[in-house]
Write an enzyme that holds these catalytic residues in place. Structure first.
Site, PDB file in Angstrom:
ATOM      1  N   CYS A 168      -5.447   4.680   3.986  1.00  0.00           N
ATOM      2  CA  CYS A 168      -5.501   3.210   3.788  1.00  0.00           C
ATOM      3  C   CYS A 168      -6.448   2.768   2.945  1.00  0.00           C
ATOM      4  CB  CYS A 168      -5.789   2.692   5.195  1.00  0.00           C
ATOM      5  SG  CYS A 168      -6.065   1.121   5.122  1.00  0.00           S
ATOM      6  N   ASP A 206      -3.530   7.530   6.875  1.00  0.00           N
ATOM      7  CA  ASP A 206      -2.157   6.999   7.458  1.00  0.00           C
ATOM      8  C   ASP A 206      -1.215   8.272   7.493  1.00  0.00           C
ATOM      9  OD1 ASP A 206      -2.761   4.258   7.408  1.00  0.00           O
ATOM     10  OD2 ASP A 206      -2.391   4.209   5.428  1.00  0.00           O
ATOM     11  N   GLU A 265       3.854   0.073   1.288  1.00  0.00           N
ATOM     12  CA  GLU A 265       4.991  -0.389   0.250  1.00  0.00           C
ATOM     13  C   GLU A 265       4.761   0.087  -1.109  1.00  0.00           C
ATOM     14  OE1 GLU A 265       3.970  -3.233   3.713  1.00  0.00           O
ATOM     15  OE2 GLU A 265       2.568  -2.285   2.060  1.00  0.00           O
TER      16      GLU A 265
END
Length: 159
Positions: A75, A82, A117
């Site tokens: 992160c 993550d 994303e």
């Protein structure tokens, strides 16, 4: 006297580190490094090249599904790891993705600070560039973190 020697050694180490960073900046990607909880971005050598091989049946549309269930990244806000699964589904054009190279490519995200994303779209962009598929979808299915689950889907269709 001893303090002066230590100062010279530290100065030399800083010069060497600066030279190394300058050398890496020619062909690099940015990653986040988290020493003692401090967010810092530093450059590292570019990712392992994705290898491909000749499609054995280029005249036929067939779908290849690849699952990478142990995907990890970092992160960029907190520096915490993550975890998730990356699923790749594609209809190859003239080239197919070589799986060992894909595995090493995925491992390179392990210490990289990147949003869900961004990583999903980066993987799609890199794979499309490497193998020029007819169609491709990359799904980033990330583990629950702070009570929130995220699934990101990025798609490509050849013009």
């Amino acid at each position: 006297m001893r303090a002066l020697k230590l100062s010279r050694k530290l100065l030399e180490k800083r010069r060497n580190a600066s030279a190394h960073v300058a050398e890496c900046q020619r062909n690099t990607r940015e990653i986040a490094v988290f020493p003692a909880g401090v967010l810092e971005f530093r450059t590292v050598p570019a990712a392992t090249p994705l290898e491909t091989f000749q499609n054995p049946r280029p005249e036929r549309d067939f779908e290849i599904a690849i699952s990478c269930p142990e995907f990890t990244s970092v992160c960029p806000k907190t520096g915490l790891p993550d975890f998730g699964e990356i699923r790749i589904t594609y209809v190859p054009g003239d080239r197919c993705i070589e799986l060992k190279a894909l595995k090493y490519y995925m491992i390179e995200f392990r210490n990289r600070g990147i949003f869900f994303e961004a990583v999903t779209n980066q993987i799609l962009d890199d794979l499309v560039e490497a193998c020029q598929p007819r169609r491709m979808t990359v799904v980033g299915d990330f583990s629950v973190r702070g009570g929130i689950k995220t699934v990101v889907t990025a798609s490509y269709t050849a013009p």
